[in-house]
Design a protein around this motif. Structure first.
Motif, PDB file in Angstrom:
ATOM      1  N   SER A  54      12.564  50.675   7.003  1.00 35.77           N
ATOM      2  CA  SER A  54      11.780  50.447   7.326  1.00 35.77           C
ATOM      3  C   SER A  54      10.328  50.752   7.858  1.00 35.77           C
ATOM      4  N   TRP A  55      10.328  52.378   8.821  1.00 33.61           N
ATOM      5  CA  TRP A  55       9.240  52.786   8.219  1.00 33.61           C
ATOM      6  C   TRP A  55       8.865  53.398   8.042  1.00 33.61           C
ATOM      7  N   TRP A  56       9.214  54.034   6.605  1.00 33.55           N
ATOM      8  CA  TRP A  56       8.490  54.561   5.584  1.00 33.55           C
ATOM      9  C   TRP A  56       7.447  53.049   5.144  1.00 33.55           C
ATOM     10  N   VAL A  57       8.164  52.011   5.007  1.00 37.95           N
ATOM     11  CA  VAL A  57       7.091  50.594   4.386  1.00 37.95           C
ATOM     12  C   VAL A  57       6.526  50.870   5.535  1.00 37.95           C
ATOM     13  N   ASN A  58       5.915  50.693   6.947  1.00 40.25           N
ATOM     14  CA  ASN A  58       5.020  50.214   7.495  1.00 40.25           C
ATOM     15  C   ASN A  58       4.313  51.042   7.913  1.00 40.25           C
ATOM     16  N   GLY A  89      -8.496  48.330   8.301  1.00 39.52           N
ATOM     17  CA  GLY A  89      -8.441  47.970   9.666  1.00 39.52           C
ATOM     18  C   GLY A  89      -7.229  46.272   9.744  1.00 39.52           C
ATOM     19  N   ILE A  90      -8.079  45.930   8.383  1.00 39.67           N
ATOM     20  CA  ILE A  90      -7.360  44.457   7.931  1.00 39.67           C
ATOM     21  C   ILE A  90      -5.529  45.050   7.697  1.00 39.67           C
ATOM     22  N   LEU A  91      -5.172  45.409   7.039  1.00 41.38           N
ATOM     23  CA  LEU A  91      -3.630  45.514   7.022  1.00 41.38           C
ATOM     24  C   LEU A  91      -3.296  46.460   7.549  1.00 41.38           C
ATOM     25  N   ILE A  92      -3.848  47.222   9.051  1.00 42.65           N
ATOM     26  CA  ILE A  92      -3.059  47.586  10.117  1.00 42.65           C
ATOM     27  C   ILE A  92      -2.264  45.860  11.152  1.00 42.65           C
ATOM     28  N   ILE A  93      -3.844  44.967  10.972  1.00 46.60           N
ATOM     29  CA  ILE A  93      -4.071  43.679  12.228  1.00 46.60           C
ATOM     30  C   ILE A  93      -2.992  42.937  11.269  1.00 46.60           C
ATOM     31  N   LEU A  94      -2.852  42.316   9.797  1.00 44.71           N
ATOM     32  CA  LEU A  94      -2.072  41.951   9.215  1.00 44.71           C
ATOM     33  C   LEU A  94      -0.567  42.126   9.498  1.00 44.71           C
ATOM     34  N   ASN A  95      -0.391  43.402   9.530  1.00 50.89           N
ATOM     35  CA  ASN A  95       1.487  44.068   9.392  1.00 50.89           C
ATOM     36  C   ASN A  95       1.057  43.978  11.698  1.00 50.89           C
ATOM     37  N   VAL A  96       0.456  44.324  12.195  1.00 49.31           N
ATOM     38  CA  VAL A  96       1.089  44.158  12.985  1.00 49.31           C
ATOM     39  C   VAL A  96       0.626  43.313  14.241  1.00 49.31           C
ATOM     40  N   ILE A  97       0.061  42.080  13.722  1.00 47.72           N
ATOM     41  CA  ILE A  97      -0.301  40.999  14.875  1.00 47.72           C
ATOM     42  C   ILE A  97       0.305  40.119  14.363  1.00 47.72           C
ATOM     43  N   VAL A  98      -0.912  39.707  12.462  1.00 49.00           N
ATOM     44  CA  VAL A  98      -0.970  38.484  12.016  1.00 49.00           C
ATOM     45  C   VAL A  98       0.773  38.093  11.085  1.00 49.00           C
ATOM     46  N   ILE A  99       1.299  38.335  10.426  1.00 45.16           N
ATOM     47  CA  ILE A  99       2.716  38.435  10.323  1.00 45.16           C
ATOM     48  C   ILE A  99       3.602  38.318  11.320  1.00 45.16           C
ATOM     49  N   THR A 103       5.671  35.575  11.974  1.00 43.08           N
ATOM     50  CA  THR A 103       7.588  35.236  11.489  1.00 43.08           C
ATOM     51  C   THR A 103       8.484  36.793  12.473  1.00 43.08           C
ATOM     52  N   GLY A 104       7.515  36.571  13.634  1.00 35.59           N
ATOM     53  CA  GLY A 104       8.727  37.701  14.071  1.00 35.59           C
ATOM     54  C   GLY A 104       9.019  39.523  13.493  1.00 35.59           C
ATOM     55  N   ARG A 105       7.989  39.695  12.212  1.00 39.42           N
ATOM     56  CA  ARG A 105       8.761  40.769  11.931  1.00 39.42           C
ATOM     57  C   ARG A 105       7.393  41.596  10.665  1.00 39.42           C
ATOM     58  N   THR A 106       7.260  42.197  10.546  1.00 38.02           N
ATOM     59  CA  THR A 106       6.524  42.838   9.969  1.00 38.02           C
ATOM     60  C   THR A 106       6.721  43.596   8.124  1.00 38.02           C
ATOM     61  N   ALA A 132       5.454  48.374  19.757  1.00 40.41           N
ATOM     62  CA  ALA A 132       6.470  49.134  18.477  1.00 40.41           C
ATOM     63  C   ALA A 132       5.732  49.497  17.538  1.00 40.41           C
ATOM     64  N   ASN A 133       4.968  48.778  16.680  1.00 42.99           N
ATOM     65  CA  ASN A 133       4.387  49.172  15.652  1.00 42.99           C
ATOM     66  C   ASN A 133       3.533  50.241  15.240  1.00 42.99           C
ATOM     67  N   THR A 134       2.476  49.955  16.511  1.00 41.02           N
ATOM     68  CA  THR A 134       1.629  50.964  16.816  1.00 41.02           C
ATOM     69  C   THR A 134       1.376  51.968  17.367  1.00 41.02           C
ATOM     70  N   VAL A 135       2.217  52.406  18.164  1.00 42.83           N
ATOM     71  CA  VAL A 135       2.899  53.691  18.616  1.00 42.83           C
ATOM     72  C   VAL A 135       2.269  54.800  17.686  1.00 42.83           C
ATOM     73  N   GLY A 136       2.651  55.029  16.649  1.00 46.07           N
ATOM     74  CA  GLY A 136       2.362  56.445  15.528  1.00 46.07           C
ATOM     75  C   GLY A 136       1.077  56.432  15.384  1.00 46.07           C
ATOM     76  N   PHE A 137       0.160  54.834  14.829  1.00 42.05           N
ATOM     77  CA  PHE A 137      -0.723  54.714  14.751  1.00 42.05           C
ATOM     78  C   PHE A 137      -2.068  55.428  16.389  1.00 42.05           C
ATOM     79  N   PHE A 138      -1.386  55.043  17.007  1.00 45.52           N
ATOM     80  CA  PHE A 138      -2.143  55.689  18.098  1.00 45.52           C
ATOM     81  C   PHE A 138      -2.069  57.333  18.626  1.00 45.52           C
ATOM     82  N   ALA A 139      -0.804  57.680  18.139  1.00 38.66           N
ATOM     83  CA  ALA A 139      -0.270  58.573  17.654  1.00 38.66           C
ATOM     84  C   ALA A 139      -1.666  59.356  17.387  1.00 38.66           C
TER      85      ALA A 139
END
Length: 241
Positions: A54-58, A89-99, A103-106, A132-139
């Motif tokens: 999960s971590w590597w794919v995200n 930016g589009i990929l991050i928004i899709l994976n972190v917010i839209v999806i 579905t409740g899942r990335t 939870a899914n943007t902590v690495g992005f913000f780091a």
């Protein structure tokens, strides 16, 4: 002569008695329902392999294009780089917010067949998914913010100092989240504990079969299953040797 009934003498009421009489009956307090805690029945925590996939794919979905754009920015700031930043930016928004909203899942959760649930067994809040899914992005953004401004900031540059402080906060939050996971029996990070969320194995139930694009994402779990089987086989061979 006829007896005449006398009226009863008035009873003297003290101030204390008046207070007792005028006092309203106390309202019954509502019983507080205890907060549900712990992993709900019928669910199994995601394994280390599930979490790794999960971590590597995200990471690949969220950062692959962004890292290419950052690398190109050092020597080229043309239209291609701008397009890459936009795609990232589009990929991050899709994976972190839209999806997760739908579905409740990335995408990483689909591939690893995992999902976040609350202590009551319901789908985790989308706000939790974002944190939870943007902590690495913000780091990563924090490292860039500190690196870019550290060499040019002055004691009178309030904006530059603010950017550096915010960047440091982002980096510290990543370490705090990692430390919470490392010391948690159920591998819960900072935001998992805040929202009482658990990463568990996803087992589709009746009526939960996805169709269309969501069905294709669900089928991506077969690729994750193959990775797990291959990894376990390699570990077994290593142990035998």
């Amino acid at each position: 002569p006829k007896a005449v009934a006398k009226a009863p003498a008035p009873i003297a009421v003290t101030p204390e008695a008046k207070k007792v009489v005028s006092k309203k009956p106390a309202k019954a307090k509502k019983a507080k329902t205890p907060r549900t805690t712990g992993l709900p029945d019928g669910f199994e925590l995601a394994s280390t392999m599930n979490r790794s996939i999960s971590w590597w794919v995200n990471f690949a979905v969220n950062f692959s294009v962004l890292l290419v754009a950052i690398a190109m920015s050092t020597s080229d700031t043309g239209m291609t780089t701008t397009i890459l930043y936009a795609v990232s930016g589009i990929l991050i928004i899709l994976n972190v917010i839209v999806i997760p909203l739908k579905t409740g899942r990335t995408i990483g959760h689909f591939v690893s067949r995992t999902k976040y649930i609350t202590a009551s067994g319901e789908k985790a809040n989308v706000v939790h998914s974002i944190f939870a899914n943007t902590v690495g992005f913000f780091a990563l953004m924090g490292i860039i913010m500190v690196a870019v401004n550290a060499s040019t900031v002055t004691s009178k540059d309030a904006v530059g100092i603010t950017i550096i402080v915010v960047g440091i906060i982002f980096i510290v939050l990543w370490f705090v989240n990692r430390n919470f996971k490392k010391n948690s029996e159920m591998d819960q990070g900072l935001y998992d504990l805040m929202f009482r969320a658990y990463l568990v194995k996803h087992i589709p139930v009746e009526g939960e079969v996805a169709t269309g694009i969501w069905g294709r994402l669900e089928n991506a779990g077969e690729w994750g299953d193959k990775m797990i089987v291959k990894r376990e086989a390699n570990l077994k061979k290593a142990e035998e040797k």
